[in-house]
Write a protein that holds these residues in place. Structure first.
Motif, PDB file in Angstrom:
ATOM      1  N   SER A 280       1.208  -0.848  -0.256  1.00  0.00           N
ATOM      2  CA  SER A 280       0.421   0.175   0.009  1.00  0.00           C
ATOM      3  C   SER A 280       0.982   1.070   0.148  1.00  0.00           C
ATOM      4  CB  SER A 280      -0.825  -0.149   1.427  1.00  0.00           C
ATOM      5  OG  SER A 280      -1.673   1.117   0.885  1.00  0.00           O
ATOM      6  N   PRO A 281       1.891   1.503  -0.503  1.00  0.00           N
ATOM      7  CA  PRO A 281       3.009   2.416  -0.960  1.00  0.00           C
ATOM      8  C   PRO A 281       1.832   4.345  -0.787  1.00  0.00           C
ATOM      9  CG  PRO A 281       2.316   1.588  -2.617  1.00  0.00           C
ATOM     10  CD  PRO A 281       1.533   0.339  -2.109  1.00  0.00           C
ATOM     11  N   GLY A 282       2.468   5.024  -0.572  1.00  0.00           N
ATOM     12  CA  GLY A 282       3.186   6.470  -0.420  1.00  0.00           C
ATOM     13  C   GLY A 282       3.203   6.645  -1.477  1.00  0.00           C
ATOM     14  N   PHE A 283       2.602   6.387  -2.074  1.00  0.00           N
ATOM     15  CA  PHE A 283       3.459   6.683  -3.524  1.00  0.00           C
ATOM     16  C   PHE A 283       3.705   8.403  -4.087  1.00  0.00           C
ATOM     17  CE2 PHE A 283      -0.248   5.762  -5.380  1.00  0.00           C
ATOM     18  CZ  PHE A 283      -1.720   7.436  -5.856  1.00  0.00           C
ATOM     19  N   THR A 284       2.383   9.081  -3.482  1.00  0.00           N
ATOM     20  CA  THR A 284       2.238  10.511  -3.843  1.00  0.00           C
ATOM     21  C   THR A 284       3.408  11.627  -3.598  1.00  0.00           C
ATOM     22  OG1 THR A 284       1.687  10.631  -2.061  1.00  0.00           O
ATOM     23  CG2 THR A 284       0.221  10.910  -3.749  1.00  0.00           C
ATOM     24  N   TYR A 285       4.786  11.209  -2.266  1.00  0.00           N
ATOM     25  CA  TYR A 285       6.033  11.444  -2.258  1.00  0.00           C
ATOM     26  C   TYR A 285       7.176  11.960  -3.410  1.00  0.00           C
ATOM     27  CZ  TYR A 285      10.962  12.093  -0.590  1.00  0.00           C
ATOM     28  OH  TYR A 285      11.834  12.877   0.054  1.00  0.00           O
ATOM     29  N   TYR A 286       7.161  10.757  -4.480  1.00  0.00           N
ATOM     30  CA  TYR A 286       7.512  10.085  -5.257  1.00  0.00           C
ATOM     31  C   TYR A 286       7.466  10.865  -6.453  1.00  0.00           C
ATOM     32  CZ  TYR A 286       9.911   6.588  -2.325  1.00  0.00           C
ATOM     33  OH  TYR A 286       9.665   5.744  -0.812  1.00  0.00           O
ATOM     34  N   GLU A 287       5.605  10.905  -6.625  1.00  0.00           N
ATOM     35  CA  GLU A 287       5.361  11.019  -7.493  1.00  0.00           C
ATOM     36  C   GLU A 287       5.389  12.974  -7.906  1.00  0.00           C
ATOM     37  OE1 GLU A 287       1.444  10.654  -9.663  1.00  0.00           O
ATOM     38  OE2 GLU A 287       0.647  11.984  -8.255  1.00  0.00           O
ATOM     39  N   SER A 288       5.517  13.622  -5.922  1.00  0.00           N
ATOM     40  CA  SER A 288       6.122  15.413  -6.247  1.00  0.00           C
ATOM     41  C   SER A 288       7.473  15.576  -6.494  1.00  0.00           C
ATOM     42  CB  SER A 288       5.262  15.569  -4.600  1.00  0.00           C
ATOM     43  OG  SER A 288       6.294  14.260  -3.618  1.00  0.00           O
ATOM     44  N   LYS A 289       7.996  14.240  -5.875  1.00  0.00           N
ATOM     45  CA  LYS A 289       9.619  15.059  -6.428  1.00  0.00           C
ATOM     46  C   LYS A 289       9.619  14.513  -7.569  1.00  0.00           C
ATOM     47  CE  LYS A 289      10.207  15.798  -1.609  1.00  0.00           C
ATOM     48  NZ  LYS A 289      10.974  16.755  -1.945  1.00  0.00           N
ATOM     49  N   THR A 290       9.471  13.444  -8.429  1.00  0.00           N
ATOM     50  CA  THR A 290       9.541  13.491  -9.468  1.00  0.00           C
ATOM     51  C   THR A 290       8.876  13.695 -10.811  1.00  0.00           C
ATOM     52  OG1 THR A 290       8.596  11.087  -9.883  1.00  0.00           O
ATOM     53  CG2 THR A 290      10.841  11.365  -9.241  1.00  0.00           C
ATOM     54  N   GLY A 291       7.244  13.893 -10.477  1.00  0.00           N
ATOM     55  CA  GLY A 291       6.830  14.084 -12.123  1.00  0.00           C
ATOM     56  C   GLY A 291       5.844  12.726 -12.726  1.00  0.00           C
ATOM     57  N   GLN A 292       6.544  11.507 -12.143  1.00  0.00           N
ATOM     58  CA  GLN A 292       5.969  10.336 -12.203  1.00  0.00           C
ATOM     59  C   GLN A 292       4.326  10.587 -12.362  1.00  0.00           C
ATOM     60  OE1 GLN A 292       8.832   8.290 -10.952  1.00  0.00           O
ATOM     61  NE2 GLN A 292       9.404   7.340 -12.277  1.00  0.00           N
ATOM     62  N   PRO A 293       3.436  10.164 -13.478  1.00  0.00           N
ATOM     63  CA  PRO A 293       1.897   9.869 -13.043  1.00  0.00           C
ATOM     64  C   PRO A 293       1.085   8.637 -12.592  1.00  0.00           C
ATOM     65  CG  PRO A 293       3.107   9.437 -16.045  1.00  0.00           C
ATOM     66  CD  PRO A 293       4.010   9.651 -14.732  1.00  0.00           C
ATOM     67  N   ILE A 294       1.558   8.580 -11.485  1.00  0.00           N
ATOM     68  CA  ILE A 294       1.494   7.464 -10.752  1.00  0.00           C
ATOM     69  C   ILE A 294       0.379   7.543  -9.913  1.00  0.00           C
ATOM     70  CG2 ILE A 294       2.304   5.609  -8.447  1.00  0.00           C
ATOM     71  CD1 ILE A 294       4.772   7.391  -8.440  1.00  0.00           C
ATOM     72  N   ALA A 295      -0.747   8.355 -10.084  1.00  0.00           N
ATOM     73  CA  ALA A 295      -1.548   8.396  -9.234  1.00  0.00           C
ATOM     74  C   ALA A 295      -3.150   8.199 -10.669  1.00  0.00           C
ATOM     75  CB  ALA A 295      -2.110  10.208  -8.922  1.00  0.00           C
ATOM     76  N   ALA A 296      -2.281   8.653 -11.686  1.00  0.00           N
ATOM     77  CA  ALA A 296      -2.851   8.728 -13.391  1.00  0.00           C
ATOM     78  C   ALA A 296      -2.699   7.180 -13.399  1.00  0.00           C
ATOM     79  CB  ALA A 296      -2.997   9.601 -13.825  1.00  0.00           C
ATOM     80  N   ALA A 297      -1.897   6.397 -12.836  1.00  0.00           N
ATOM     81  CA  ALA A 297      -1.699   5.015 -13.478  1.00  0.00           C
ATOM     82  C   ALA A 297      -3.231   4.139 -12.637  1.00  0.00           C
ATOM     83  CB  ALA A 297      -0.856   4.264 -13.498  1.00  0.00           C
ATOM     84  N   VAL A 298      -2.450   4.421 -11.566  1.00  0.00           N
ATOM     85  CA  VAL A 298      -4.006   3.739 -10.242  1.00  0.00           C
ATOM     86  C   VAL A 298      -5.669   3.955 -10.525  1.00  0.00           C
ATOM     87  CG1 VAL A 298      -4.394   3.838  -8.025  1.00  0.00           C
ATOM     88  CG2 VAL A 298      -1.770   4.269  -8.880  1.00  0.00           C
TER      89      VAL A 298
END
Length: 321
Positions: A280-298
């Motif tokens: 259950s990764p807290g991906f928003t930290y990484y998304e905010s630092k890299t711009g990777q669209p992880i939330a959009a993928a989820v």
């Protein structure tokens, strides 16, 4: 048909996915745990099993759900409930709502990110390490024990050793110090590993997509770098070698996790070690630092969250092929 989200709105990954889906005008139903005392769940166990949720008088049939993103917390620990006695009607009600919804999440035919029964493997790091090794990653020499003598021998053998929780409870990874009281491990089984030098890489697997972020930090646990007096980590989006991406996808499949946060380390010799997998990764930290669209993928590209089409790579992954 609709998409179900279950959790807390203040939880950043949940909020990010909900915002993405609403921006796309996707058919999403958010089940807010803050309203657990206003929530009832009725299960019809007849010929066609049916589960209906009612929140503050509004009814929702879970049979309409074709995809779900779950990040529930323990409802009994929410403000206003954690101080209540376990025998209180409110505490029991919150516990029962969680229990029924978790059971539904495990048995529903909907595409679930992630099922509770799959996430339960996180409670045992040794169990995870077997899957990690099976996927082809290097695993550092590891000792799980509550015997101080075994710890002392492990330190003599490997020299530079780190200590961490053996369970899914969040812990701060740190090196074993000469001032540590090894006798304390007698009170609780603890995990020790030989420290592996190299660069941390956090990987998020979402279905068949892989997002990797290299972490530049001099702290033993970059999550607590500032608290430990180190500079803030610098995160950079990178492309993994194809064979490492394949291993990450295989590892997530082995653990039954369509969404996973995988902690890797690349050594100076180019070897790839894996330490653990967060279900259950807290991906928003990484998304905010890299711009990777992880939330959009989820949330699904274009809001098309749900089971992949039969025969597709994502479908084969979900089916365990």
């Amino acid at each position: 048909m609709s998409i179900l989200l279950w959790g807390l709105i203040r939880d950043q990954p949940m909020s990010a996915v909900l915002t993405h889906l609403r921006r796309l005008d996707a058919p999403v139903h958010f089940l807010d745990q803050r309203q657990v005392l206003e929530t009832t769940v009725e299960v019809d166990g007849g010929r066609t099993s049916r589960t209906v949720v009612t929140v503050a008088g509004e009814t929702f049939d879970l049979g309409r759900v074709h995809a779900a993103y779950l990040r529930p917390h323990d409802s009994t620990q929410l403000p206003g409930l954690r101080a209540r006695a376990h025998s209180s009607p409110e505490w029991r009600h919150a516990a029962e709502v969680d229990q029924v919804l978790n059971a539904w999440s495990d048995r529903t035919a909907a595409y679930v990110l992630n099922r509770p029964e799959a996430a339960a493997g996180n409670a045992s790091k040794p169990f995870q390490l077997r899957a990690i090794a099976g996927a082809g990653f290097f695993v550092p020499p590891t000792l799980v024990t509550n015997d101080p003598d075994q710890v002392a021998e492990f330190i003599r053998m490997h020299g530079d050793v780190i200590v961490k929780s053996v369970s899914g409870v969040r812990s701060r990874v740190r090196r074993v110090r000469s001032t540590d009281k090894l006798a304390d491990v007698a009170a609780c089984p603890t995990q020790f590993q030989r420290r592996v030098p190299g660069t941390d890489v956090r990987v998020h697997v979402v279905g068949v997509e892989v997002f990797a972020a290299e972490v530049d930090s001099d702290a033993d646990d970059y999550r607590y770098a500032r608290a430990l007096g180190h500079r803030d980590p610098v995160l950079t989006a990178i492309d993994l070698p194809p064979e490492v991406s394949v291993r990450c996808l295989d590892l997530a499949r082995r653990l039954g996790l369509p969404v996973a946060g995988i902690d890797l380390r690349r050594t100076p010799d180019g070897e790839w070690y894996c330490f653990e997998v967060n279900p259950s990764p807290g991906f928003t930290y990484y998304e905010s630092k890299t711009g990777q669209p992880i939330a959009a993928a989820v949330g699904g590209r274009g809001g098309e969250s749900g089971p992949p089409p039969p025969g597709s790579p994502a479908h084969r992954m979900e089916a365990g092929f």
